[in-house]
Design an enzyme around this catalytic site. Sequence first.
Site, PDB file in Angstrom:
ATOM      1  N   SER A 138       0.871  -1.184   0.000  1.00 18.26           N
ATOM      2  CA  SER A 138       0.000   0.000   0.000  1.00 18.26           C
ATOM      3  C   SER A 138       0.905   1.230   0.000  1.00 18.26           C
ATOM      4  O   SER A 138       2.070   1.145   0.426  1.00 18.26           O
ATOM      5  CB  SER A 138      -0.866  -0.001   1.266  1.00 18.26           C
ATOM      6  OG  SER A 138      -1.408   1.285   1.506  1.00 18.26           O
ATOM      7  N   TYR A 151      -1.925  -0.519  10.320  1.00 18.18           N
ATOM      8  CA  TYR A 151      -2.031  -0.848   8.889  1.00 18.18           C
ATOM      9  C   TYR A 151      -0.734  -0.490   8.160  1.00 18.18           C
ATOM     10  O   TYR A 151      -0.207  -1.293   7.379  1.00 18.18           O
ATOM     11  CB  TYR A 151      -3.227  -0.094   8.292  1.00 18.18           C
ATOM     12  CG  TYR A 151      -3.474  -0.399   6.841  1.00 18.18           C
ATOM     13  CD1 TYR A 151      -3.995  -1.631   6.451  1.00 18.18           C
ATOM     14  CD2 TYR A 151      -3.174   0.532   5.853  1.00 18.18           C
ATOM     15  CE1 TYR A 151      -4.220  -1.916   5.113  1.00 18.18           C
ATOM     16  CE2 TYR A 151      -3.400   0.260   4.524  1.00 18.18           C
ATOM     17  CZ  TYR A 151      -3.921  -0.967   4.152  1.00 18.18           C
ATOM     18  OH  TYR A 151      -4.135  -1.250   2.829  1.00 18.18           O
TER      19      TYR A 151
HETATM   20  N1  LIG Z   1      -8.947  -0.624  -1.255  1.00 20.30           N
HETATM   21  C1  LIG Z   1      -7.921   0.161  -1.054  1.00 20.30           C
HETATM   22  O1  LIG Z   1      -8.023   1.400  -1.054  1.00 20.30           O
HETATM   23  C2  LIG Z   1      -6.559  -0.437  -0.849  1.00 20.30           C
HETATM   24  C3  LIG Z   1      -5.425   0.389  -0.974  1.00 20.30           C
HETATM   25  C4  LIG Z   1      -4.159  -0.150  -0.783  1.00 20.30           C
HETATM   26  C5  LIG Z   1      -4.033  -1.493  -0.480  1.00 20.30           C
HETATM   27  N2  LIG Z   1      -5.140  -2.262  -0.357  1.00 20.30           N
HETATM   28  C6  LIG Z   1      -4.942  -3.669  -0.028  1.00 20.30           C
HETATM   29  O2  LIG Z   1      -5.515  -4.465  -1.035  1.00 20.30           O
HETATM   30  C7  LIG Z   1      -5.939  -5.705  -0.477  1.00 20.30           C
HETATM   31  C8  LIG Z   1      -7.377  -5.963  -0.870  1.00 20.30           C
HETATM   32  O3  LIG Z   1      -8.153  -4.883  -0.431  1.00 20.30           O
HETATM   33  P1  LIG Z   1      -9.653  -4.663  -0.902  1.00 20.30           P
HETATM   34  O4  LIG Z   1      -9.846  -3.215  -0.850  1.00 20.30           O
HETATM   35  O5  LIG Z   1      -9.919  -5.406  -2.155  1.00 20.30           O
HETATM   36  O6  LIG Z   1     -10.396  -5.332   0.356  1.00 20.30           O
HETATM   37  P2  LIG Z   1     -11.769  -6.173   0.516  1.00 20.30           P
HETATM   38  O7  LIG Z   1     -12.166  -6.028   1.934  1.00 20.30           O
HETATM   39  O8  LIG Z   1     -12.733  -5.788  -0.547  1.00 20.30           O
HETATM   40  O9  LIG Z   1     -11.262  -7.651   0.272  1.00 20.30           O
HETATM   41  C9  LIG Z   1     -10.392  -8.285   1.173  1.00 20.30           C
HETATM   42  C10 LIG Z   1     -10.735  -9.762   1.204  1.00 20.30           C
HETATM   43  O10 LIG Z   1      -9.848 -10.407   2.124  1.00 20.30           O
HETATM   44  C11 LIG Z   1     -10.604 -11.381   2.824  1.00 20.30           C
HETATM   45  N3  LIG Z   1      -9.963 -11.748   4.086  1.00 20.30           N
HETATM   46  C12 LIG Z   1      -9.880 -10.975   5.211  1.00 20.30           C
HETATM   47  N4  LIG Z   1      -9.280 -11.677   6.185  1.00 20.30           N
HETATM   48  C13 LIG Z   1      -8.978 -12.889   5.670  1.00 20.30           C
HETATM   49  C14 LIG Z   1      -8.362 -14.053   6.208  1.00 20.30           C
HETATM   50  N5  LIG Z   1      -7.948 -14.107   7.477  1.00 20.30           N
HETATM   51  N6  LIG Z   1      -8.210 -15.147   5.416  1.00 20.30           N
HETATM   52  C15 LIG Z   1      -8.645 -15.109   4.123  1.00 20.30           C
HETATM   53  N7  LIG Z   1      -9.246 -14.038   3.566  1.00 20.30           N
HETATM   54  C16 LIG Z   1      -9.415 -12.947   4.336  1.00 20.30           C
HETATM   55  C17 LIG Z   1     -11.963 -10.714   3.037  1.00 20.30           C
HETATM   56  O11 LIG Z   1     -12.972 -11.653   3.351  1.00 20.30           O
HETATM   57  C18 LIG Z   1     -12.172 -10.030   1.699  1.00 20.30           C
HETATM   58  O12 LIG Z   1     -12.855 -10.862   0.777  1.00 20.30           O
HETATM   59  C19 LIG Z   1      -5.709  -5.587   1.032  1.00 20.30           C
HETATM   60  O13 LIG Z   1      -4.476  -6.210   1.361  1.00 20.30           O
HETATM   61  C20 LIG Z   1      -5.608  -4.102   1.262  1.00 20.30           C
HETATM   62  O14 LIG Z   1      -4.832  -3.773   2.381  1.00 20.30           O
HETATM   63  C21 LIG Z   1      -6.409  -1.777  -0.536  1.00 20.30           C
END
Ligand SMILES: NC(=O)c1ccc[n+]([C@@H]2O[C@H](COP(=O)([O-])OP(=O)(O)OC[C@H]3O[C@@H](n4cnc5c(N)ncnc54)[C@H](O)[C@@H]3O)[C@@H](O)[C@H]2O)c1
Length: 254
Positions: A138, A151
């Site tokens: 991130s 985070y």
């Molecule tokens: N959305 C953003 O703005 C953003 C920005 C930078 C980084 N990220 C990173 O991208 C990744 C995905 O984010 P997103 O926005 O698509 O999130 P999201 O919440 O839409 O999806 C995350 C998924 O991870 C699953 N998950 C959570 N804990 C888990 C576990 N213990 N075992 C298995 N699965 C698990 C959840 O059920 C969910 O389906 C994350 O690592 C997040 O930190 C997101």
Amino acid sequence: MFSLKNKNVVITGGASGIGRAIAVLFASQGASIYIIDVDVQAGEATAEAIKKDGFNAQFTLCDITNLDAVTAVFDKISDIDILINNAGVAHVGNASNTLPADFQRVMDINVKGAYNCLHAVIPLMQRNKRGAILNTASIAAHVGITNRFAYSASKGAIYAMTMSVARDYLADNIRCNSISPARVHTPFVDGFIAKNYPGREAEMFKELSDSQPIKRMGTPEEVAMLALFLCADESAFITGCDYLIDGGFVHLNN
Ligand SMILES: NC(=O)c1ccc[n+]([C@@H]2O[C@H](COP(=O)([O-])OP(=O)(O)OC[C@H]3O[C@@H](n4cnc5c(N)ncnc54)[C@H](O)[C@@H]3O)[C@@H](O)[C@H]2O)c1
């Protein structure tokens, strides 16, 4: 270009958001997709949607914080060509008001979960003398976003693990890179706005969009395109790199 024909791809957190978009795009490029997630309903729905379009996907319930569970799932997949270490959770707080339990939870999922998947997949990739791993860091790893102490720490660890793995397995032909998105509009973002700013959702959505020089959030599909490039054979010369996908957040703010 960017064909993933005959590639087996494991995507953690593939039920939702960025992971889901990666699952859909990679499947359309010919890959067999293995979604692992704790959200059964969304995981099955994603796999079904991919299959309905005529591509290959299956969902397995697996909590990535449990190494035995991860190992059991990975051992059942004959050859894993690509691992997308994507599952993650957010937490709002600074160093003084983040409680130990919250810090632990973020570390368990974002860091230990990613470690568990690396630990389980690397010996399988070494056997085949090939593999591509993409970790989801991130912009928080680069700039430490305001009020995201745990985070940011967890994503800093992802960045460092990426470099470590890339270095240690060069001779095994295993590439490892990470991506660092700024805000991407997914359920993850909607969820933390709803939880932390109840009643101010629209205002916060605009504020978060405006904090990015490009004045909008990214889309999961845009992130999936970068992931595709970094996992396809066309990027065979790229390893040990972190790619910002941030609408200018890190370099163009101020
Ligand atoms: N959305 C953003 O703005 C953003 C920005 C930078 C980084 N990220 C990173 O991208 C990744 C995905 O984010 P997103 O926005 O698509 O999130 P999201 O919440 O839409 O999806 C995350 C998924 O991870 C699953 N998950 C959570 N804990 C888990 C576990 N213990 N075992 C298995 N699965 C698990 C959840 O059920 C969910 O389906 C994350 O690592 C997040 O930190 C997101």
